[in-house]
Motif scaffolding. Structure first.
Motif, PDB file in Angstrom:
ATOM      1  N   SER A 137       0.860  -1.196  -0.005  1.00  0.00           N
ATOM      2  CA  SER A 137       0.088  -0.081   0.021  1.00  0.00           C
ATOM      3  C   SER A 137       0.787   1.189  -0.003  1.00  0.00           C
ATOM      4  O   SER A 137       0.657   2.089  -0.802  1.00  0.00           O
ATOM      5  CB  SER A 137      -0.978  -0.086   1.117  1.00  0.00           C
ATOM      6  N   ALA A 138       1.903   1.391   0.931  1.00  0.00           N
ATOM      7  CA  ALA A 138       2.768   2.438   0.769  1.00  0.00           C
ATOM      8  C   ALA A 138       3.464   2.719  -0.307  1.00  0.00           C
ATOM      9  O   ALA A 138       3.484   3.716  -0.978  1.00  0.00           O
ATOM     10  CB  ALA A 138       3.829   2.277   1.779  1.00  0.00           C
ATOM     11  N   ALA A 139       3.993   1.666  -1.093  1.00  0.00           N
ATOM     12  CA  ALA A 139       4.385   1.732  -2.575  1.00  0.00           C
ATOM     13  C   ALA A 139       3.671   2.171  -3.521  1.00  0.00           C
ATOM     14  O   ALA A 139       3.987   2.990  -4.478  1.00  0.00           O
ATOM     15  CB  ALA A 139       4.976   0.365  -2.892  1.00  0.00           C
ATOM     16  N   VAL A 140       2.314   1.780  -3.428  1.00  0.00           N
ATOM     17  CA  VAL A 140       1.407   2.298  -4.282  1.00  0.00           C
ATOM     18  C   VAL A 140       1.047   3.783  -4.117  1.00  0.00           C
ATOM     19  O   VAL A 140       1.087   4.656  -5.166  1.00  0.00           O
ATOM     20  CB  VAL A 140      -0.051   1.419  -4.134  1.00  0.00           C
ATOM     21  N   ILE A 141       1.132   4.119  -2.960  1.00  0.00           N
ATOM     22  CA  ILE A 141       0.489   5.733  -2.522  1.00  0.00           C
ATOM     23  C   ILE A 141       1.697   6.604  -2.652  1.00  0.00           C
ATOM     24  O   ILE A 141       1.794   7.766  -3.056  1.00  0.00           O
ATOM     25  CB  ILE A 141      -0.199   5.701  -1.182  1.00  0.00           C
ATOM     26  N   VAL A 164      -0.639  -1.163  -8.357  1.00  0.00           N
ATOM     27  CA  VAL A 164      -0.944  -2.338  -7.541  1.00  0.00           C
ATOM     28  C   VAL A 164      -0.216  -3.274  -7.948  1.00  0.00           C
ATOM     29  O   VAL A 164       0.742  -3.878  -7.156  1.00  0.00           O
ATOM     30  CB  VAL A 164      -2.319  -2.689  -7.176  1.00  0.00           C
ATOM     31  N   ASP A 165       0.110  -3.718  -9.371  1.00  0.00           N
ATOM     32  CA  ASP A 165       0.730  -4.749  -9.715  1.00  0.00           C
ATOM     33  C   ASP A 165       2.507  -4.320  -9.538  1.00  0.00           C
ATOM     34  O   ASP A 165       3.071  -5.293  -9.149  1.00  0.00           O
ATOM     35  CB  ASP A 165       0.509  -5.119 -10.925  1.00  0.00           C
ATOM     36  N   VAL A 171       7.732  -5.192  -3.595  1.00  0.00           N
ATOM     37  CA  VAL A 171       7.955  -5.529  -2.268  1.00  0.00           C
ATOM     38  C   VAL A 171       8.092  -7.115  -2.363  1.00  0.00           C
ATOM     39  O   VAL A 171       8.838  -7.512  -1.531  1.00  0.00           O
ATOM     40  CB  VAL A 171       6.514  -5.335  -1.539  1.00  0.00           C
ATOM     41  N   LYS A 172       7.602  -7.718  -3.272  1.00  0.00           N
ATOM     42  CA  LYS A 172       7.873  -9.168  -3.203  1.00  0.00           C
ATOM     43  C   LYS A 172       9.172  -9.575  -3.729  1.00  0.00           C
ATOM     44  O   LYS A 172       9.912 -10.506  -2.881  1.00  0.00           O
ATOM     45  CB  LYS A 172       6.989  -9.960  -4.139  1.00  0.00           C
ATOM     46  N   SER A 173       9.988  -8.817  -4.501  1.00  0.00           N
ATOM     47  CA  SER A 173      11.281  -8.924  -4.629  1.00  0.00           C
ATOM     48  C   SER A 173      11.981  -8.785  -3.321  1.00  0.00           C
ATOM     49  O   SER A 173      13.214  -9.448  -3.266  1.00  0.00           O
ATOM     50  CB  SER A 173      11.597  -7.906  -5.788  1.00  0.00           C
ATOM     51  N   LEU A 189       1.262 -11.273  -2.419  1.00  0.00           N
ATOM     52  CA  LEU A 189       1.127 -10.805  -0.968  1.00  0.00           C
ATOM     53  C   LEU A 189      -0.219 -10.393  -0.505  1.00  0.00           C
ATOM     54  O   LEU A 189      -0.382 -10.373   0.493  1.00  0.00           O
ATOM     55  CB  LEU A 189       2.223  -9.840  -0.909  1.00  0.00           C
ATOM     56  N   ARG A 190      -0.871  -9.875  -1.349  1.00  0.00           N
ATOM     57  CA  ARG A 190      -2.067  -9.122  -1.117  1.00  0.00           C
ATOM     58  C   ARG A 190      -3.250 -10.042  -1.344  1.00  0.00           C
ATOM     59  O   ARG A 190      -4.232 -10.034  -0.514  1.00  0.00           O
ATOM     60  CB  ARG A 190      -2.248  -7.817  -2.045  1.00  0.00           C
TER      61      ARG A 190
END
Length: 720
Positions: A137-141, A164-165, A171-173, A189-190
């Motif tokens: 969420s932080a990475a999206v915003i 989102v993708d 984050v997954k990396s 993750l989501r």
């Protein structure tokens, strides 16, 4: 006025120390991890048209989890998760995209987590809320979601399927090595559905700790790893975390240990199910090296676990206690683990937390304690109260005069009015620095039938009721949680006087906590106004005052503990876990933050009512009904309602002594840990005083998800 100031934290914070599992709703059944199965990227067994559903977890369920879904127009809906962390929210009246905010408890600490969802997720994908979705969420915003919401913006335009993708991949990396070790390498993750069973994604959450570091997040493994930083403004720049040392076996061993520790805690608390157990029954659960908050095992059992308050003091005990929301903080070695957990008492008593080391001996986990010299906490409290007249405004009142008293050299004020017969009558207005100054004008003396009538008829009230908020910083050191050789504690830190504030065991009144040295009210709560009580001849405080501009979330406070000879026994620290709310902001948002009494004038805690000996609401034998409203913020709980009535002291023959008071206190504890249970809005007290009262007060105490205490107190200074 008696108050127990306990752990309190001001709202609007994001506190993420989010590793370890507590088992579904804290039942803590030991689970043998199964062979990892790489899950499908997306599945949702509980989805339905028009709903968002998923799992809230930090390894295990987040207990007492309350959900708020905010849509693109700023509209929101609320819900509560079940005991396993599963949730489902009807969003059919909302407009995508969404931010999902969860407020709950892990390891005894408040936790705020977020996730994001698009229109394509509704009724189709599970949307989980975990520390990993916090990162997504932080990475999206581009910033921490809570900071985005706290800024008052409803702009969710950045929440698109493509964004989102991209955030998911970034984050997954970072956590891919631990996902692979848990057999969850292809999980989303989501949106990948999972169970709180310490396998797969749940196992990853057991091992992963996410904490805020300024504007960024720090990610580590509780099994040991170098910290990795993720900046929401540049998530693709984050490095991958190290694979867990020991690989899949290390994660499996951790999962087994968590289950075994929870089983130990469950067995331990089962001994308290119906009664307080004998000390001999508790002894096998303690390691020989146990030391916790200054106490060895025998003292901890006697002074804490087996202690029972008298019914007149509230009747608190550990009967019916349970430990849940277990969170691993640090794996020290294969047989030594540091963990936190929530302590839940029977209905009515406020939950708390413990953090300690567990040691495994002969295959059995035992409590080993934290090794500290005492339990110390810094926190915040706010009280809704009256606004008194300033000295300038008092001077401007008609008929006011001042004089310098011969007994103490201080300035006091009087106001001359006319009584019913037209004769001059002096009202005592107190002096600057006194609680009554600018608030009340007193007619007559304190005792006597004629004086009571004078006060009933002529006392005047000058203040603005509920006109302001007073903030306090609270230092909580329980009297039964300190090493016996500690006789004095000095607290230093941001906003406090440079020389610090001195604490001592209570000597004037019975208190369950250490108080400020020389404080006539025996409090442990401080602001600049309190300098009138604690800066005195026995405890001079140079440049006494409080600089709130220096106080922030994460501020560190030092507790220096000394023995009777002045030698330093220990130096401990505690940090302010929440973000302070200014007095002006808290007052502007008082209906969102404070519980508030709703009494009419006939039932107000005014001197007119206390001195009404004909049909007053506080006459002996009369029940007192109190009603109130509560804020609707997620995580808010009503803690207690208390009332005290003061009457003159009597001699053996029932005559007034004309000195001092007797206090008749009644109260009710209302705290509950289940957000599905409604908070009460009314109580009826039956005080036991036998003669006409001189005064009294009632305090309505609530606590938000972060432990921030919000109080509304009524008294003759703030009667209604």
């Amino acid at each position: 006025m008696q108050h127990r100031f306990t752990r309190t934290l001001i709202a609007s914070s994001i506190l993420l120390g989010l590793a370890a599992c507590g088992g579904g709703g804290g039942s803590g059944t030991a689970i043998t991890p199964t062979t990892p199965v790489d899950p499908a990227p997306s599945a949702c067994s509980t989805c339905a048209p028009g709903t968002l559903a998923g799992r809230i977890a930090t390894g295990g369920a987040v207990v007492a989890a309350e959900i708020v879904v905010i849509d693109a127009n700023g509209k929101s809906v609320k819900s509560v998760a079940d005991a396993t962390g599963a949730y489902k929210v009807d969003v059919s009246t909302l407009t995508a995209p969404f931010i999902i905010k969860v407020v709950g408890n892990v390891g005894g600490e408040a936790v705020v987590l977020h996730s994001v969802a698009t229109a394509g997720d509704v009724g189709v994908n599970a949307v989980n809320v975990t520390p990993l979705t916090e990162l997504v969420s932080a990475a999206v915003i581009g910033t921490a979601p809570e900071a985005h919401l706290a800024a008052g913006t409803t702009d969710l335009s950045k929440i698109t399927p493509a964004a989102v993708d991209a955030a998911e991949k970034a984050v997954k990396s970072v956590v891919q090595p631990v996902l692979d070790a848990a057999g969850a390498g292809s999980a989303n993750l989501r949106t990948t559905e999972f169970q709180p069973n310490r396998t797969g994604i749940d196992q990853v959450l057991d091992a992963t700790k996410v904490v805020t570091k300024g504007a960024a997040y720090s990610i580590t493994l509780v099994t040991g790893s170098a910290a990795v930083s993720l900046d929401p403004a540049n998530p693709a720049g984050a490095k991958a975390i190290d694979a867990p040392s020991g690989g899949a076996k290390a994660l499996s061993d951790l999962a087994s240990s968590i289950g075994e520790i929870q089983t130990t805690l469950n067995e331990f608390t089962a001994l308290f199910a119906d009664a307080i157990p004998a000390a001999s029954a508790l002894q096998p659960y303690f390691a020989a090296s146990f030391k916790h908050d200054g106490l060895v095992a025998a003292d901890f059992v006697d002074q804490v676990l087996r202690h029972v308050d008298a019914d007149s003091a509230g009747g608190f005990s550990h009967r019916g206690v349970r430990f849940d929301a277990l969170r691993v903080e640090n794996v020290i070695d294969a047989d030594t683990i540091e963990a936190s957990f929530r302590v839940v008492y029977r209905a009515g008593f406020r939950a708390t937390d413990e953090r300690m080391v567990f040691k495994r001996s002969a295959g059995k986990w035992q409590l080993a304690g934290n090794g500290l010299a005492g339990r110390v906490r810094v926190s915040l409290m706010a009280r809704l109260k009256e606004t008194p007249l300033t000295e300038t405004e008092v001077k401007a009142l008609p008929g006011v005069k001042s004089f310098v008293a011969s007994w103490d050299g201080k300035t006091y004020y009087q106001q001359t009015i006319n009584d019913d017969a037209g004769k001059p009558l002096d009202l005592w207005l107190c002096g600057p620095g006194q609680e009554c100054f600018g608030t009340i004008g007193f007619a007559g003396a304190e005792w006597g039938t004629a004086e009571r009538l004078a006060r009933f008829k002529y006392n005047r009230y000058y203040a603005k009721q509920d006109g302001r908020v007073s903030n306090y910083i609270v230092f909580d050191v329980p009297t039964n949680r300190v090493a016996s050789n500690v006789t004095a504690i000095t607290v230093t830190g941001p906003g406090l006087p440079a020389g610090g504030l001195n604490l001592e065991p209570p000597v004037r009144r019975e208190r369950p906590y250490w108080v400020f040295k020389g404080d006539e009210f025996d409090w442990n709560a401080f602001n600049a106004d309190r300098c009138n009580q604690i800066n005195n001849a026995s405890n001079p405080v140079a440049n006494c005052g409080m600089d709130w501009s220096q106080v922030a979330q994460g501020s560190d406070y030092t507790f220096t503990m000394k023995d009777a000879a002045g030698n330093v026994v220990a130096v401990q620290h505690d940090t302010l876990r929440g973000k302070p709310v200014s007095e002006a902001d808290a007052y502007a948002k008082k209906d969102q933050l404070f519980p508030q009494y709703t009494l009419d004038e006939a039932h107000a805690f005014s001197y007119r009512n206390f001195f009404n000996d004909v049909d007053g609401p506080f006459m002996p034998g009369k029940p007192v009904t109190l009603t109130w409203t509560l804020p609707q913020q997620p995580g808010f709980r009503l803690v207690s309602v208390g009332m005290s009535i003061l009457t003159p002291k009597l001699d053996a023959n029932g005559n007034w002594l004309n000195a001092g008071y007797d206090e008749f206190a009644v109260g009710a504890s209302h705290y509950n840990v289940d957000p599905k249970l409604a908070n009460p809005l009314k109580t009826v007290f039956n005080p036991t005083h036998k003669i006409f009262p001189q005064g009294g007060w009632t305090t309505l105490t609530g606590v938000d998800a972060f432990g921030n205490v919000w109080e509304h107190e009524l008294s003759p200074q703030n009667p209604q």
